[in-house]
Design a protein around this motif. Structure first.
Motif, PDB file in Angstrom:
ATOM      1  N   VAL A 103       0.833  -1.202   0.000  1.00 32.13           N
ATOM      2  CA  VAL A 103       0.000   0.000   0.000  1.00 32.13           C
ATOM      3  C   VAL A 103       0.871   1.257   0.000  1.00 32.13           C
ATOM      4  O   VAL A 103       0.634   2.199  -0.780  1.00 32.13           O
ATOM      5  CB  VAL A 103      -0.953  -0.005   1.214  1.00 32.13           C
ATOM      6  N   ALA A 104       1.891   1.297   0.858  1.00 26.64           N
ATOM      7  CA  ALA A 104       2.783   2.466   0.916  1.00 26.64           C
ATOM      8  C   ALA A 104       3.505   2.672  -0.405  1.00 26.64           C
ATOM      9  O   ALA A 104       3.655   3.807  -0.884  1.00 26.64           O
ATOM     10  CB  ALA A 104       3.790   2.300   2.050  1.00 26.64           C
ATOM     11  N   GLN A 154      -8.079 -10.099   3.101  1.00 29.61           N
ATOM     12  CA  GLN A 154      -7.203  -9.169   3.818  1.00 29.61           C
ATOM     13  C   GLN A 154      -6.571  -8.145   2.875  1.00 29.61           C
ATOM     14  O   GLN A 154      -6.441  -6.967   3.222  1.00 29.61           O
ATOM     15  CB  GLN A 154      -6.117  -9.949   4.561  1.00 29.61           C
ATOM     16  N   ILE A 155      -6.185  -8.587   1.690  1.00 33.56           N
ATOM     17  CA  ILE A 155      -5.620  -7.646   0.709  1.00 33.56           C
ATOM     18  C   ILE A 155      -6.677  -6.623   0.295  1.00 33.56           C
ATOM     19  O   ILE A 155      -6.409  -5.419   0.225  1.00 33.56           O
ATOM     20  CB  ILE A 155      -5.082  -8.406  -0.520  1.00 33.56           C
ATOM     21  N   LYS A 156      -7.899  -7.105   0.051  1.00 32.56           N
ATOM     22  CA  LYS A 156      -8.988  -6.209  -0.375  1.00 32.56           C
ATOM     23  C   LYS A 156      -9.306  -5.173   0.691  1.00 32.56           C
ATOM     24  O   LYS A 156      -9.438  -3.965   0.405  1.00 32.56           O
ATOM     25  CB  LYS A 156     -10.234  -7.061  -0.666  1.00 32.56           C
ATOM     26  N   ILE A 157      -9.420  -5.589   1.942  1.00 39.01           N
ATOM     27  CA  ILE A 157      -9.746  -4.661   3.033  1.00 39.01           C
ATOM     28  C   ILE A 157      -8.678  -3.584   3.153  1.00 39.01           C
ATOM     29  O   ILE A 157      -8.981  -2.384   3.240  1.00 39.01           O
ATOM     30  CB  ILE A 157      -9.902  -5.424   4.364  1.00 39.01           C
ATOM     31  N   ALA A 158      -7.414  -3.991   3.155  1.00 35.40           N
ATOM     32  CA  ALA A 158      -6.320  -3.024   3.330  1.00 35.40           C
ATOM     33  C   ALA A 158      -6.265  -2.033   2.173  1.00 35.40           C
ATOM     34  O   ALA A 158      -6.044  -0.822   2.386  1.00 35.40           O
ATOM     35  CB  ALA A 158      -4.986  -3.766   3.448  1.00 35.40           C
ATOM     36  N   CYS A 159      -6.451  -2.494   0.959  1.00 36.91           N
ATOM     37  CA  CYS A 159      -6.396  -1.596  -0.202  1.00 36.91           C
ATOM     38  C   CYS A 159      -7.597  -0.651  -0.227  1.00 36.91           C
ATOM     39  O   CYS A 159      -7.457   0.533  -0.568  1.00 36.91           O
ATOM     40  CB  CYS A 159      -6.325  -2.405  -1.493  1.00 36.91           C
ATOM     41  N   ASP A 160      -8.775  -1.166   0.125  1.00 36.83           N
ATOM     42  CA  ASP A 160      -9.961  -0.296   0.169  1.00 36.83           C
ATOM     43  C   ASP A 160      -9.798   0.798   1.219  1.00 36.83           C
ATOM     44  O   ASP A 160     -10.143   1.972   0.978  1.00 36.83           O
ATOM     45  CB  ASP A 160     -11.209  -1.133   0.471  1.00 36.83           C
ATOM     46  N   ALA A 193      -7.054   2.079   2.274  1.00 39.48           N
ATOM     47  CA  ALA A 193      -6.018   3.021   1.836  1.00 39.48           C
ATOM     48  C   ALA A 193      -6.392   3.724   0.536  1.00 39.48           C
ATOM     49  O   ALA A 193      -5.658   4.609   0.070  1.00 39.48           O
ATOM     50  CB  ALA A 193      -4.699   2.282   1.660  1.00 39.48           C
ATOM     51  N   GLU A 194      -7.508   3.321  -0.052  1.00 42.99           N
ATOM     52  CA  GLU A 194      -8.007   3.884  -1.306  1.00 42.99           C
ATOM     53  C   GLU A 194      -6.981   3.725  -2.439  1.00 42.99           C
ATOM     54  O   GLU A 194      -6.681   4.667  -3.179  1.00 42.99           O
ATOM     55  CB  GLU A 194      -8.388   5.360  -1.118  1.00 42.99           C
ATOM     56  N   VAL A 195      -6.462   2.510  -2.542  1.00 42.30           N
ATOM     57  CA  VAL A 195      -5.600   2.173  -3.681  1.00 42.30           C
ATOM     58  C   VAL A 195      -6.204   0.948  -4.371  1.00 42.30           C
ATOM     59  O   VAL A 195      -6.944   0.165  -3.765  1.00 42.30           O
ATOM     60  CB  VAL A 195      -4.140   1.872  -3.252  1.00 42.30           C
ATOM     61  N   ASP A 196      -5.890   0.799  -5.645  1.00 42.46           N
ATOM     62  CA  ASP A 196      -6.410  -0.340  -6.393  1.00 42.46           C
ATOM     63  C   ASP A 196      -5.831  -1.649  -5.852  1.00 42.46           C
ATOM     64  O   ASP A 196      -4.648  -1.715  -5.496  1.00 42.46           O
ATOM     65  CB  ASP A 196      -6.050  -0.215  -7.879  1.00 42.46           C
ATOM     66  N   VAL A 197      -6.657  -2.692  -5.827  1.00 38.21           N
ATOM     67  CA  VAL A 197      -6.148  -3.996  -5.416  1.00 38.21           C
ATOM     68  C   VAL A 197      -5.188  -4.520  -6.493  1.00 38.21           C
ATOM     69  O   VAL A 197      -5.345  -4.239  -7.679  1.00 38.21           O
ATOM     70  CB  VAL A 197      -7.287  -5.015  -5.206  1.00 38.21           C
ATOM     71  N   PRO A 198      -4.162  -5.251  -6.077  1.00 42.21           N
ATOM     72  CA  PRO A 198      -3.183  -5.755  -7.051  1.00 42.21           C
ATOM     73  C   PRO A 198      -3.642  -7.038  -7.738  1.00 42.21           C
ATOM     74  O   PRO A 198      -4.449  -7.800  -7.196  1.00 42.21           O
ATOM     75  CB  PRO A 198      -1.957  -6.036  -6.178  1.00 42.21           C
ATOM     76  N   ASN A 199      -3.095  -7.281  -8.937  1.00 40.80           N
ATOM     77  CA  ASN A 199      -3.159  -8.614  -9.510  1.00 40.80           C
ATOM     78  C   ASN A 199      -2.412  -9.556  -8.576  1.00 40.80           C
ATOM     79  O   ASN A 199      -1.405  -9.169  -7.965  1.00 40.80           O
ATOM     80  CB  ASN A 199      -2.508  -8.647 -10.891  1.00 40.80           C
ATOM     81  N   ILE A 200      -2.870 -10.802  -8.487  1.00 37.30           N
ATOM     82  CA  ILE A 200      -2.256 -11.777  -7.595  1.00 37.30           C
ATOM     83  C   ILE A 200      -1.492 -12.815  -8.416  1.00 37.30           C
ATOM     84  O   ILE A 200      -2.046 -13.421  -9.343  1.00 37.30           O
ATOM     85  CB  ILE A 200      -3.300 -12.488  -6.719  1.00 37.30           C
ATOM     86  N   PHE A 201      -0.236 -13.005  -8.079  1.00 34.64           N
ATOM     87  CA  PHE A 201       0.590 -14.062  -8.652  1.00 34.64           C
ATOM     88  C   PHE A 201       0.893 -15.077  -7.550  1.00 34.64           C
ATOM     89  O   PHE A 201       1.123 -14.695  -6.397  1.00 34.64           O
ATOM     90  CB  PHE A 201       1.918 -13.521  -9.181  1.00 34.64           C
ATOM     91  N   THR A 202       0.897 -16.348  -7.903  1.00 38.43           N
ATOM     92  CA  THR A 202       1.404 -17.372  -6.996  1.00 38.43           C
ATOM     93  C   THR A 202       2.452 -18.193  -7.728  1.00 38.43           C
ATOM     94  O   THR A 202       2.482 -18.233  -8.965  1.00 38.43           O
ATOM     95  CB  THR A 202       0.283 -18.323  -6.508  1.00 38.43           C
TER      96      THR A 202
END
Length: 466
Positions: A247-248, A287-293, A295-304
């Motif tokens: 996020v930062a 958890q990724i969605k909550i933190a990005c929402d 912080a008002e940033v777009d959620v990332p694409n996820i790679f595994t």
């Protein structure tokens, strides 16, 4: 009184299971008659059941798709295969039937990538995620890919010097990722992973070497936990720290659009194995969605980058019990016709557990035993320390041969064991067969490699020149 081997397994575990069933008193693996394999190919025998690779890839894709729909997660998911788990061509051929991407660890991986590209098995739309500590040959090979027009090659920066080395070798603009040096589990021998850049150093590194750098575009933040994706306070704590860094960084770097959560899905190591894959993926995505929402940033694409999960459950090994040694009043040693150090080195190196079951004689009475390999090394054994439970097998009988199988051995064992090379006490590498099914589900087997011969061993040792 229930004294049969079948009764023991049936009252201890839920049995039969998805991949393990019985045909009379012989074990079947994915409906493969293992005793027929023994009769046709002998023992010791390694095998790879290719369809299981595609099965696991498509399971993971479905789990992530469901989690993203559930959480209204508006980004993409990319499945990468971690090549270090098994580099064999037959593994790659099966894996890349499923529209996946690839993660590399060292220089020669890039040569494999180029071979796959020349055969049309991957293309310029395939992401090549280049992990690992990079020096001259690896840098040169990565640069060759990018300079050749493969724009979806993403080297993951492991240390401060690598960016300069890549820039010197690559012509024009290229994408990069940064690996976070996660903190290790409290019981580990050191505090921070040797891989990647520390949490606190990532933003300063970005500002100093990337932010105003016209040649470089930061695309990905990479996160991996050595103990794997587990439902523990330690894992969730590290994931939260990783998301905070993302996020930062995202607030200062608009090109950053991907979070790589690495690999580490566990595979079945016992008939008692339990793991809720869907829950874990749901919670990671949530958890990724909550933190990005927030912080008002777009959620990332996820790679595994799933390696063991991709190939582990496709592999197995079958041995014959050659003889039983009664060493004292309590310990009976069943001696197998190979070596654990040679064929399943993780049982010796890290006490890794695999599913171990008798192949035949399930209706016979059982006894408690230890399993010994052929080498003269006192560590060449498999016992309850690795197997979690005491080892029980049908009673040894000279007149009734007993065969045992180790399952879900498809990751790392060949590379760690030194496939095609020298082995402890010169115990030969076993025959290895491939098992596949055609479009109608008909089983087909073929020999990938024969048992290692004395001539091959002597040639490696320099005794013969031919």
């Amino acid at each position: 009184m229930n004294t049969r081997y079948f009764d023991l397994i049936n009252q201890t575990f839920y049995f039969p299971q998805e991949e393990f069933t019985l045909n009379k008193d012989n074990l079947q693996f994915h409906n493969i008659d293992l005793m027929k394999l023994v009769e046709q190919y002998g023992t010791p025998l390694k095998f790879t059941y290719l369809p299981q690779i595609s099965n696991n890839i498509n399971k993971a894709k479905a789990w992530f798709r469901k989690a993203m729909e559930k959480n209204k997660y508006e980004a993409k998911y990319y499945y990468c295969y971690c090549t270090k788990s098994s580099h064999f061509s037959f593994i790659m051929d099966e894996a890349f039937k499923n529209n996946i991407n690839i993660e590399t660890s060292s220089a020669y991986d890039i040569n494999i990538v180029e071979n796959l590209m020349s055969q049309g098995k991957i293309n310029k739309n395939t992401y090549i995620i280049c992990n690992g500590f990079k020096r001259e040959q690896y840098i040169e090979n990565i640069a060759r890919l990018i300079n050749g027009g493969h724009n979806k090659t993403i080297p993951i920066i492991d240390n401060f010097e690598e960016l300069d080395l890549l820039q010197d070798a690559i012509n024009g603009k290229f994408k990069i990722g940064i690996r976070i040096a996660a903190e290790e589990e409290p019981k580990f021998e050191f505090y921070t992973s040797r891989l990647g850049i520390g949490y606190k150093n990532i933003l300063p590194f970005y500002r100093k070497q990337i932010q105003e750098n016209k040649q470089v575009e930061l695309k990905m933040l990479h996160f991996f936990i050595n103990t794997g994706i587990m439902d523990t306070a330690y894992y969730w704590n590290e994931l939260v720290k990783c998301i905070k860094v993302y996020v930062a960084l995202k607030k200062e770097c608009p090109t950053l659009d991907s979070l790589n959560v690495g690999g580490g899905f566990p595979i079945k190591n016992s008939l008692a194995f339990e793991y809720d894959y869907q829950y874990m993926i749901d919670e990671i995505i949530n958890q990724i969605k909550i933190a990005c929402d927030e912080a008002e940033v777009d959620v990332p694409n996820i790679f595994t980058e799933f390696g063991s999960f991709t190939v582990g459950e496709s592999g197995g090994a079958i041995y014959q019990v050659l003889y039983q040694k009664q060493q004292n009043d309590r310990e009976k040693w069943n001696m197998i016709d190979s070596s654990f150090i040679t064929t399943l080195p993780d049982t010796w190196a890290i006490n890794k557990r695999f599913v171990m079951l008798a192949i035949n004689r399930w209706n016979d009475t059982y006894e408690r035993v230890l399993l010994g390999g052929l080498t003269c090394d006192s560590d060449d054994y498999y016992n309850s320390e690795q197997n979690m439970n005491a080892i029980y097998l049908p009673k040894y009988s000279k007149e009734k041969p007993l065969y045992i199988g180790f399952f879900n051995t498809g990751a790392y064992q060949e590379t760690i064991g030194g496939f095609g090379g020298l082995h402890h006490c010169l115990i030969p590498q076993p025959r290895h067969i491939l098992i596949d099914r055609d479009e109608n589900g008909i089983l087909a087997t073929e020999i990938f490699s024969e048992q290692q011969s004395s001539d091959e061993v002597l040639k490696i040792l320099g005794y013969t020149k031919k």
